[in-house]
Design an enzyme around this catalytic site. Structure first.
Site, PDB file in Angstrom:
ATOM      1  CB  CYS A 142      -0.834  -0.017   1.061  1.00  0.00           C
ATOM      2  SG  CYS A 142      -1.783  -1.349   1.439  1.00  0.00           S
ATOM      3  CB  CYS A 201     -12.237  -1.247   5.755  1.00  0.00           C
ATOM      4  SG  CYS A 201     -12.687  -2.456   7.305  1.00  0.00           S
ATOM      5  CB  SER A 202      -9.154   1.867   2.626  1.00  0.00           C
ATOM      6  OG  SER A 202      -8.572   0.483   2.593  1.00  0.00           O
ATOM      7  CE  LYS A 208     -14.411   3.858   4.866  1.00  0.00           C
ATOM      8  NZ  LYS A 208     -15.297   3.734   3.805  1.00  0.00           N
ATOM      9  CG  HIS A 233      -5.756   1.288  -0.666  1.00  0.00           C
ATOM     10  ND1 HIS A 233      -4.695   2.099  -1.063  1.00  0.00           N
ATOM     11  CD2 HIS A 233      -5.656   0.606   0.340  1.00  0.00           C
ATOM     12  CE1 HIS A 233      -3.741   1.602  -0.404  1.00  0.00           C
ATOM     13  NE2 HIS A 233      -4.308   0.638   0.423  1.00  0.00           N
TER      14      HIS A 233
END
Lengths: 482, 374
Positions: free
Chosen positions: B81, B201-202, B316, B320
């Site tokens: 990430c 969570c994203s 978010k 992502h």
């Protein structure tokens, strides 16, 4: 227990087993935390391939040194609870321990969970690994040498004398014992630890009767405590190769063949009952999935050690954990795998599916096998022949092996080829015509040539006198060229 | 180094190949810079080596060579990430006039179990993966320790999610563009790993982002660029609730810049989970330890607050796409500095910060950008 590797000089810590401190070059010692508390909990509700059963909890555990680890559980805990693994209460319990980079600790823990092996320091021990064919450790065909090394260290720590330990095995019929032991790395570990490697096939054997069946059992296995250390694998013929299957190579070749001829469903169980003193510690660190037990299988990183006094219970729990069907040879009528006590890890928290074996596949895409529970000799022959024809396409063939065949198994199947004496005889008994038969005592090159002809030619080709001359020339040439 | 041009695809569930996504983002960045690909001297790209996306293109740098028709040094930098930020940090160290930096991911290519597993491979194999520690669980245990220690609540986390969804509503490149999400929906969303809910969570996405780093002076300068690493697993660190890699990278970036956190006007933070944004307020020095909750409660990081955070919608709600995220943060900052953000525009942005994280605080890059007066 939470383990950290800690520098004796500067107190730096590692979660990995290192040998020297990279800062001060100090020696490393293990720090083992046993007073463990729950300091965090999360309930997970999303599945992943290795964790398909939801919800599950992950505990954050902390020991008296402040070291932490996560731990999966299906049980509910509260922050502040003490965490302790319960020891076995029943004699057939199975311990399942995850390896945290340290096989030695995992083996030791599995034994402790079963309330110790209860070894006499002067007692004699036979360690029985699985070494079925010459293969490197990464192929996960044989018991991993690191696993044997760790086990021997545990035994020595328990007071067992080196001179009282032998490591004994014979490979599948048709494979060379010395070659297999050497390539697998097992021989090197035996030498390093000063214990003898013994080829079981050389005997002596002793007759032992069980329910009207006579086994010629390796005498040392009757005189010593057997520590059975199979590698846990899928097996296209048996479902799995594990604790029970590994014991089948404690008998002579003739008995092995007879056991398959007379149906392993029955003979495996009988054999397991007559070997008096067996404790199994199974290597599922890097086991096998898919088309095992030989080179067609894929190594499966399972990272587990299984242990039990009951080989069948261990095999059953392995199947439950990997979500494979429990083979019928593992369980008799009174056997309920759901009632087996599991310690060390919860069964539901371990469960995820590995790839099972497809019963009729061979290494060759155009050659299928119909297995009448062939003995390892024919199984090995089938593997050798079919794998050497890979790349050559042709008409689909059905190789028939073994003797446990019924008419229904062959219904609708075409181009049947009987391989091995048991299948040839059985097809004659059933009055079923094969397009040809390949006998066991024929030269291997001739067997291969015939199978190649069958694959690439329509109809029923045979080995001709010209082929025989060619074969003789080939054999001669290979002898001359070495 | 300066930012000459930026580009990004919309973050969503499109099915283009990775190279097509990079191509689209690159074309926008080249147009923005008034360049053509011939002006580029080197390329640094970030993309994780996924098994499940079906592309089977491990030597992705040379796939880019083919599609961009370029025979120049092309490097792949991966840090899951945090890959985009790591690519930018690497490019900034290279001595080339014009470097194309790109990040790309096709994450939405398989069922959610496989995607969860793919991301889980960034966790420690023996202690974490085998114990079921997927990334929501990893961050849930951190969030719980943080909440126990500092008194933050699930409602604080919900406020972070709500703020970022409101921003994404205004961002045409965001996956949640024009999609309303209420605070009530966030608070009632299903628990995925307690105490984290789905809306903590994203949102996974496919997409690419690109920028052109140049020695030529432009309107946006990178004045601070730092990368720091920490042990892989949070449980291995002395304090799970404060991430050293963020603190060290921020300290280094501020030192290079000669400014303090209070000089930052906006920030794009790595809100892979809402709890990470709260912890990052503190680790980046915007408030003291434990006061992150006050920042969100008081609206300081809202778009109309004193220091807006994640005006793009963040991981978010913008989405992502793993390696594309870090570069897309720079895209948003450049657009803000140029007053090109329409309804979500923040006025008078002079200094901005981007924080990009790989793993649970394992690899962190912090970049500080300055608006150059004409």
């Amino acid at each position: 227990m939470i383990v950290r590797w800690i520098c004796e000089k500067c107190s730096k810590k590692w979660i990995y087993p290192v040998e020297k401190c990279v800062y001060c070059k100090g020696d490393i010692t293990k720090q083992k935390g046993t007073n463990i508390k729950v300091i965090g909990i999360t309930k997970v509700t999303i599945p992943s391939p290795m964790h398909p059963i939801i919800p599950y909890n992950i505990l954050l555990l902390e020991d008296e040194f402040g070291n932490k680890i996560p731990k999966k559980t299906m049980k509910d805990y509260k922050i502040g609870d003490t965490y302790k693994e319960q020891k076995a209460k029943t004699k057939d319990a199975v311990a399942v321990v995850k390896v945290k980079y340290d096989i030695y600790e995992a083996i030791k823990e599995s034994i402790e969970l079963l309330n110790d092996i209860k070894l006499n320091p002067d007692g004699k021990i036979l360690v029985k690994p699985s070494i079925i064919t010459p293969a490197y450790p990464y192929q996960a065909i044989n018991t991993n040498p690191d696993f044997l090394n760790a086990l021997l260290n545990v035994l020595f720590e328990l007071g067992i004398k080196k001179e009282n330990v032998i490591v004994a095995e014979q490979p599948l019929i048709g494979s060379d014992a010395a070659d297999a032991a050497s390539k697998s790395g097992i021989l090197e570990i035996c030498k390093k630890n000063g214990v003898d490697f013994v080829d079981i096939s050389k005997g002596p054997f002793e007759d032992v009767e069980s329910d009207g069946y006579t086994f010629k059992i390796f005498k040392e296995a009757l005189d010593r405590k057997v520590i059975n250390i199979p590698i846990m694998k899928t097996n296209f013929q048996l479902g799995i190769s594990g604790a029970i299957e590994n014991l089948s190579r404690l008998v002579d070749e003739k008995t092995q063949r007879a056991m398959y001829f007379d149906d392993i469903e029955i003979t495996f169980q009988k054999l397991a009952k007559v070997i008096p003193d067996v404790f199994t510690i199974a290597d599922a660190t890097n086991g096998m999935q898919g088309q095992g037990p030989l080179v067609l299988g894929e190594p499966a990183f399972l990272n587990l050690v299984f242990a039990s006094r009951n080989a069948a219970a261990l095999d059953a729990i392995f199947c439950e954990a990997t979500m494979l069907q429990i083979p019928s040879y593992v369980q008799d009528n009174n056997f309920d795998s759901k009632k087996i006590e599991v310690v060390g890890n919860e069964l539901d928290a371990l469960k995820y599916p590995i790839k099972s074996a497809v019963p009729d596949d061979t290494p060759h895409p155009d050659i299928k096998v119909i297995d009448g529970k062939a003995c390892p000799a024919c199984l090995n022959l089938m593997y050798n022949l079919t794998s050497r024809l890979v790349g050559l396409r042709g008409e689909q063939l059905n190789l028939i092996i073994g003797s446990m065949l019924a008419k229904e198994m062959l219904d609708g199947k075409e181009r049947l080829v009987a391989l091995g004496d048991c299948a040839i005889k059985k097809l004659e008994d059933l009055d079923i015509k094969a397009i040809t038969k390949i006998e066991e005592n024929v030269d291997e090159i001739e067997q291969l040539m015939l199978l190649k002809k069958l694959l690439t030619t329509e109809g029923t080709p045979k080995i001709t006198p010209v082929d025989k001359v060619k074969l003789k020339m080939k054999n001669l040439l290979s002898k001359v060229t070495g | 180094m300066y930012i000459k041009g930026v580009g990004m695809t919309k973050f969503g569930a499109q099915t283009y190949t990775s190279q097509e996504l990079v191509y689209e983002a690159t074309l926008e960045a080249l147009n923005d810079a008034d360049f053509n690909i011939g002006d580029i001297d080197a390329v640094v790209v970030s993309a994780i080596d996924t098994e499940s996306n079906g592309e089977r293109q491990r030597l992705f740098s040379n796939v880019l060579s083919s599609i961009l028709r370029k025979k120049v040094p092309i490097l792949t930098v991966t840090a899951v990430c945090g890959g985009g930020g790591a690519a930018l940090w690497t490019a900034n160290k290279l001595d080339y006039n014009n470097v194309l930096v790109a990040g790309v991911e096709r994450l939405l290519t398989n069922n959610s179990m496989r995607i969860t597993d793919e991301i889980m491979m960034a966790a420690e194999r023996i202690y974490e993966q085998t114990e079921g520690m997927n990334f929501p669980a990893e961050n849930a245990l951190v969030a719980q320790q943080y909440m126990l220690k500092y008194g933050a609540t699930p409602d604080d986390l919900a406020l972070v999610a709500y703020k970022n969804h409101q921003n994404a509503f205004l961002n045409p490149k965001a996956r949640f563009y024009k999609k309303k999400v209420s605070l009530e929906e966030i608070k009632k969303s299903p628990v995925v790993a307690s105490p984290l809910r789905l809306f903590d969570c994203s949102i996974p996405a496919n997409g690419a982002s690109a920028l052109i780093l140049s020695k030529d002076k432009t309107d946006v300068e990178i004045v601070g660029s730092a990368e720091e690493s920490d042990y892989l697993a949070p449980f291995e660190r002395d304090d799970m609730t404060s991430w050293d890699a963020t603190k060290l990278a921020a300290e280094e970036a501020y030192k290079q810049t000669g400014i303090s956190p209070s000089d930052i006007d906006i920030a794009e933070m790595h809100d892979a989970f809402t709890s990470v944004e709260l912890i990052s307020y503190e680790d980046l020095g915007f408030c003291k330890k434990g006061d992150g909750k006050e920042m969100i409660r008081k609206g300081i990081t809202n778009i109309d607050g004193k220091m807006p955070v994640n005006t793009s919608g963040g991981l978010k709600a913008k989405g992502h796409p793993i390696s594309a995220t870090g570069v897309s943060q720079i895209y948003e900052i450049v657009k803000q500095m140029r007053n090109e953000c329409g309804e979500r525009q923040v006025s008078d942005v002079k200094y901005a910060l981007a924080q990009n994280i790989g793993g649970a605080g394992s690899t962190v890059t912090v970049h500080v950008l300055r608006k150059v007066s004409s």
